[in-house]
Write a protein that holds these residues in place. Structure first.
Motif, PDB file in Angstrom:
ATOM      1  N   LEU A  65       0.837  -1.200   0.000  1.00  0.00           N
ATOM      2  CA  LEU A  65       0.000   0.000   0.000  1.00  0.00           C
ATOM      3  C   LEU A  65       0.872   1.251   0.000  1.00  0.00           C
ATOM      4  N   VAL A  66       1.956   1.228   0.789  1.00  0.00           N
ATOM      5  CA  VAL A  66       2.868   2.370   0.820  1.00  0.00           C
ATOM      6  C   VAL A  66       3.502   2.589  -0.549  1.00  0.00           C
ATOM      7  N   VAL A  67       3.963   1.516  -1.179  1.00  0.00           N
ATOM      8  CA  VAL A  67       4.545   1.620  -2.520  1.00  0.00           C
ATOM      9  C   VAL A  67       3.523   2.214  -3.492  1.00  0.00           C
ATOM     10  N   LYS A  68       2.297   1.734  -3.413  1.00  0.00           N
ATOM     11  CA  LYS A  68       1.230   2.244  -4.290  1.00  0.00           C
ATOM     12  C   LYS A  68       1.037   3.748  -4.105  1.00  0.00           C
ATOM     13  N   TYR A  69       0.969   4.206  -2.865  1.00  0.00           N
ATOM     14  CA  TYR A  69       0.729   5.621  -2.602  1.00  0.00           C
ATOM     15  C   TYR A  69       1.932   6.477  -3.011  1.00  0.00           C
ATOM     16  N   VAL A  70       3.138   6.007  -2.729  1.00  0.00           N
ATOM     17  CA  VAL A  70       4.325   6.790  -3.090  1.00  0.00           C
ATOM     18  C   VAL A  70       4.398   6.969  -4.605  1.00  0.00           C
TER      19      VAL A  70
END
Length: 411
Positions: free
Chosen positions: A122-127
């Motif tokens: 999820l963090v990778v997606k948002y970044v």
């Protein structure tokens, strides 16, 4: 023969790095001032500055009168030579910001996080979504971006191909650098959020001019960037600065990291709000607006004994934590940042200094100043954006991503 050519090439790149760093950190500067600051010969300065001008890394920025001679041309790093992106993976959000090389903020995108332990995917997606969004907002092509810096909580082994160990996030050896690099051609660097805040404040804010300093980040979590002799101290494997997980109370409150009595459990915003709840104050769930709840707590000090006691104790705990830094590292400056740290400091800085004095040895305390961060509550993402700039400076302005010879084409 090859060794000699390599040595000459490396020395030239090193000299370019010294010049470019001086221009970036202290500019605009004249060639004369650069020679004085770097101890390079006038001929070397002239030749290397000529290269940097031709490549578009440096540009002229006006002139100043000299003593009896021609006006001296001032030089600065060209703001539009390239662009950098910084991302902060916080406790409640992912914040992505785009800057030019003068650190003018050009675009911002924020994604709320509803869980204290977000999945790395999820963090990778948002970044990456934020990266695309800020470039679109500013109309900047991806090939103009020199790099993406990402700030996270926890221990970071990297920063290139970084592996993140973040117990408070539930991350164990997460290859965040590789996960991001697999989905973009932009160079990726990852570092601890306290370190990126520290670099920003040392370059542009309250840390400027200090050679031995601690920049403390107090938000939901707690960390610190240690600077000694003008250089960031990171320890054997980059885990130095986990100040929030030093023990302030033996057998004390359970910390999010799993240990008992950590400083973070007493002065981190999540711990402060929980102590307030246990003292009879209003309960705040993680999904609520933590910053708004913290402000409400501070605002209720005059009308609530429970709130007043929690805030008083928080200042005392934080002062004891600062005193530990004073006694251990003998810094000339401690800079308090992070969103909840600034909210406390803006109201209670004199009380915090007094609490530190009560716990610190008199002589090292007399040698330290305690100041507030100057770059605001969102400086972590700005600090992350300085990671690719630092690499540009170390490489002497050499990069494969920004267009070359911008000055020549402009002429």
């Amino acid at each position: 023969m090859d060794g000699r050519r390599t040595t000459v090439r490396d020395m030239r790149r090193s000299n370019r790095s010294v010049l470019l760093t001086s221009i970036y950190r202290d500019g605009p500067l004249s060639r004369f001032e650069l020679g004085h600051q770097t101890s390079l010969s006038a001929a070397s300065v002239s030749n290397l500055v000529g290269e940097l001008l031709d490549e578009g890394v440096v540009e002229e920025a006006g002139s100043v009168e000299s003593d009896g001679g021609r006006p001296r041309v001032l030089l600065r790093v060209a703001p539009a030579f390239g662009y950098v992106v910084g991302a902060e993976v916080g406790e409640t959000r992912v914040r992505v910001e785009l800057f030019d090389l003068a650190m003018n903020q050009l675009a911002t995108k924020v994604y709320p996080i509803e869980t204290p332990k977000p999945d790395p995917a999820l963090v990778v997606k948002y970044v990456l979504a934020g990266l695309s969004e800020v470039l679109a907002q500013a109309g900047i092509a991806e090939d103009r971006v020199l790099g993406l810096g990402v700030a996270v909580a926890g221990v970071v082994e990297g920063p290139a191909d970084a592996v993140v160990h973040a117990q408070t996030l539930g991350w164990d050896a997460v290859p965040l650098g590789a996960l991001l690099a697999a989905k973009t051609d932009i160079p990726i660097q990852v570092d601890n959020g306290a370190n990126t805040l520290g670099q920003a404040e040392m370059w542009f804010g309250a840390g400027r001019g200090a050679t031995d300093a601690v920049v403390a980040l107090v938000g939901s979590g707690v960390g610190a960037a240690l600077v000694t002799g003008g250089t960031s101290y990171r320890g054997t494997r980059s885990s130095a600065g986990e100040w929030g997980h030093t023990t302030i109370m033996y057998g004390g409150r359970r910390c999010r990291c799993g240990s008992d009595g950590c400083l973070e459990a007493y002065v981190g915003a999540e711990g402060v709000l929980d102590r307030h709840r246990l003292a009879g104050g209003s309960e705040v769930s993680f999904g609520a607006d933590e910053e708004a709840a913290f402000i409400a707590l501070l605002d209720s000090v005059d009308s609530s004994e429970a709130a007043a006691k929690v805030v008083e104790d928080t200042i005392g705990y934080l002062g004891a934590g600062f005193a530990n830094l004073v006694n251990l590292f003998n810094p000339e400056r401690i800079v308090l940042g992070g969103w909840s740290g600034l909210l406390l400091g803006e109201r209670y800085l004199p009380e915090l200094r007094a609490a530190t004095a009560r716990h610190a040895l008199r002589q090292p305390y007399a040698q330290v100043s305690i100041e507030l961060c100057e770059l605001g509550r969102d400086a972590v993402a700005m600090g992350a954006a300085t990671l690719p700039i630092l690499r540009l400076l170390r490489d002497g302005g050499t990069t494969s991503r920004a267009p070359r010879n911008l000055t020549a084409r402009a002429r």
